[in-house]
Design a protein around this motif. Structure first.
Motif, PDB file in Angstrom:
ATOM      1  N   GLN A   1      82.955  -1.497 108.937  1.00  0.00           N
ATOM      2  CA  GLN A   1      83.942  -0.456 108.654  1.00  0.00           C
ATOM      3  C   GLN A   1      84.179   0.462 109.845  1.00  0.00           C
ATOM      4  O   GLN A   1      85.315   0.870 110.106  1.00  0.00           O
ATOM      5  N   GLU A   2      83.107   0.778 110.589  1.00  0.00           N
ATOM      6  CA  GLU A   2      83.215   1.796 111.630  1.00  0.00           C
ATOM      7  C   GLU A   2      83.321   1.257 113.051  1.00  0.00           C
ATOM      8  O   GLU A   2      83.995   1.863 113.892  1.00  0.00           O
ATOM      9  N   ILE A   3      82.681   0.137 113.334  1.00  0.00           N
ATOM     10  CA  ILE A   3      82.584  -0.337 114.716  1.00  0.00           C
ATOM     11  C   ILE A   3      83.537  -1.482 115.024  1.00  0.00           C
ATOM     12  O   ILE A   3      84.279  -1.437 116.012  1.00  0.00           O
ATOM     13  N   ILE A   4      83.544  -2.495 114.175  1.00  0.00           N
ATOM     14  CA  ILE A   4      84.362  -3.680 114.462  1.00  0.00           C
ATOM     15  C   ILE A   4      85.847  -3.360 114.642  1.00  0.00           C
ATOM     16  O   ILE A   4      86.492  -3.923 115.532  1.00  0.00           O
ATOM     17  N   PRO A   5      86.434  -2.455 113.840  1.00  0.00           N
ATOM     18  CA  PRO A   5      87.861  -2.148 114.061  1.00  0.00           C
ATOM     19  C   PRO A   5      88.171  -1.586 115.440  1.00  0.00           C
ATOM     20  O   PRO A   5      89.325  -1.629 115.876  1.00  0.00           O
ATOM     21  N   THR A   6      87.171  -1.086 116.154  1.00  0.00           N
ATOM     22  CA  THR A   6      87.398  -0.520 117.485  1.00  0.00           C
ATOM     23  C   THR A   6      87.235  -1.549 118.590  1.00  0.00           C
ATOM     24  O   THR A   6      87.464  -1.241 119.762  1.00  0.00           O
ATOM     25  N   LYS A   7      86.854  -2.781 118.233  1.00  0.00           N
ATOM     26  CA  LYS A   7      86.570  -3.800 119.239  1.00  0.00           C
ATOM     27  C   LYS A   7      87.672  -4.844 119.278  1.00  0.00           C
ATOM     28  O   LYS A   7      88.184  -5.268 118.237  1.00  0.00           O
ATOM     29  N   LYS A   8      88.019  -5.283 120.470  1.00  0.00           N
ATOM     30  CA  LYS A   8      89.060  -6.296 120.614  1.00  0.00           C
ATOM     31  C   LYS A   8      88.599  -7.648 120.082  1.00  0.00           C
ATOM     32  O   LYS A   8      89.413  -8.477 119.687  1.00  0.00           O
ATOM     33  N   SER A   9      87.300  -7.888 120.074  1.00  0.00           N
ATOM     34  CA  SER A   9      86.767  -9.158 119.574  1.00  0.00           C
ATOM     35  C   SER A   9      86.371  -9.063 118.107  1.00  0.00           C
ATOM     36  O   SER A   9      85.610  -9.871 117.614  1.00  0.00           O
ATOM     37  N   GLY A  10      86.908  -8.048 117.425  1.00  0.00           N
ATOM     38  CA  GLY A  10      86.499  -7.797 116.046  1.00  0.00           C
ATOM     39  C   GLY A  10      86.754  -8.948 115.097  1.00  0.00           C
ATOM     40  O   GLY A  10      85.936  -9.222 114.210  1.00  0.00           O
ATOM     41  N   ASP A  11      87.880  -9.647 115.249  1.00  0.00           N
ATOM     42  CA  ASP A  11      88.191 -10.762 114.351  1.00  0.00           C
ATOM     43  C   ASP A  11      87.112 -11.833 114.404  1.00  0.00           C
ATOM     44  O   ASP A  11      86.747 -12.415 113.392  1.00  0.00           O
ATOM     45  N   ARG A  12      86.614 -12.084 115.608  1.00  0.00           N
ATOM     46  CA  ARG A  12      85.577 -13.100 115.757  1.00  0.00           C
ATOM     47  C   ARG A  12      84.240 -12.591 115.241  1.00  0.00           C
ATOM     48  O   ARG A  12      83.490 -13.317 114.587  1.00  0.00           O
TER      49      ARG A  12
END
Length: 354
Positions: A75-86
């Protein structure tokens, strides 16, 4: 002071021993153990830390499961990362493992090592396992620094990572380039020719050149076909400056790629008939299949489109570029990664010894 007391279930059966440490100026610390000696040992260690002034609050880490921490990370970290989908796919797989039921503070290196063995038994390769471990390691670092779990030790740092296999060293040999390009013309896939030559000239990744789609897992674990790259756009090209600006790359950093005279000529000869602004009006999936067919037609074995990046990187060094110059073009962040993509021909090096 510390107190040790028995804990019973509803039927008055002894289920363990609870240790409670009450000290002025500190919040009450408590934890339940199956053995009384373990409760006493834990209480002594907490009191010793308080005496030395090095006590850290463990309550958050001792009451948060790995699964819950991963949910918060999603919820907090992955949305801020460009590689979040992976990364969301790796995260969901961690949540399905037995280790996910454990509290963060209780997970040790041997628990992570067991998970590595599970992944190896599932057929996951060393690099895939390393990516899973990277996510878990980053989760612990975030929890330690930002989520009031400063007492945590990162268990990933205590295990041996799977050894990566030796990188591919496949390059174009003899007249393979000529044969491959001839096969493109003969096989009615002339549209493949400029993409091949552009990759050789620039060392750009397939996803940087071409629109790319992959099957990624959503929040429920279902496979969904998702676009992960728009490919090179005409708006990225500056013919006067001879550059291509890439805003979205695999490592997350934008870079500007200098273009050779040959690359510029290729671009100038391409039609601009694609409404969406793509330079190459096809996808990596289509290129991959056509590339394999043309290699077979040309009698070329074990050559992948991605090998053209190896070829291009090696040619940069053969032209006299130093590592800093080459990495500025290719986008490699470390010398080690650049070395894996560089395969100089011994016969060419021999000529420079004369």
């Amino acid at each position: 002071m510390a107190s040790i007391g028995p804990r019973y279930d509803r039927d008055k059966n002894l289920i363990g021993w609870q240790a409670r440490v009450i000290r002025k100026g500190y919040p009450t610390s408590s934890k339940t153990f199956r053995q009384k000696k373990d409760a006493e040992q834990w209480a002594r260690s907490i009191e010793n830390e308080m005496d030395k002034g090095i006590w850290r609050d463990r309550s958050e880490a001792e009451h948060t499961t790995l699964k819950d921490a991963l949910n918060r990370y999603a919820q907090e970290i992955i949305p801020t990362k460009k590689s979040g989908d992976r990364e969301i796919g790796y995260l969901r797989q961690w949540q399905k493992r037995p280790i996910a039921k454990r509290f963060m503070a209780s997970i040790e290196g041997q628990d992570v090592a067991m998970s590595i063995k599970e992944m190896e038994a599932e057929g996951k390769g060393p690099n895939t396992i390393r990516l899973h471990l990277a996510l878990l390691s980053n989760l612990y670092n975030v929890a330690k620094k930002e989520w009031r779990m400063s007492s945590l030790d990162n268990p990933v740092e205590l295990v041996r990572k799977p050894k990566l296999p030796q990188g591919r060293d496949r390059r174009l040999i003899d007249d393979e380039e000529t044969r491959l390009l001839a096969a493109c013309d003969e096989g009615l896939t002339a549209w493949l020719r400029p993409a091949i030559l552009f990759a050789i000239e620039t060392a750009m990744r397939a996803g940087e050149i071409l629109e790319t789609w992959r099957y990624l897992k959503d929040a429920e674990g279902n496979k969904v076909k998702t676009k992960v790259s728009d490919g090179l756009q005409w708006s990225d090209i500056d013919l006067k400056k001879r550059t291509a600006h890439l805003t979205k790359t695999k490592n997350g950093d934008a870079r500007t790629v200098p273009l050779s005279s040959r690359a510029i000529q290729l671009l100038q000869e391409l039609p601009r008939s694609h409404d969406d602004g793509r330079v190459f009006g096809t996808t990596y999936e289509a290129i991959k299949q056509a590339f394999a067919r043309n290699c077979a037609r040309a009698g070329i074995e074990d050559l992948h489109f991605h090998d053209l990046r190896h070829e291009a990187t090696s040619r940069f060094f053969e032209k006299g570029f130093n590592p800093m110059e080459a990495s500025a073009i290719t986008g490699h962040k470390t010398l080690q990664m650049l070395k894996r993509y560089t395969h100089l021909k011994a016969e060419d090096l021999a000529k420079r010894l004369d």
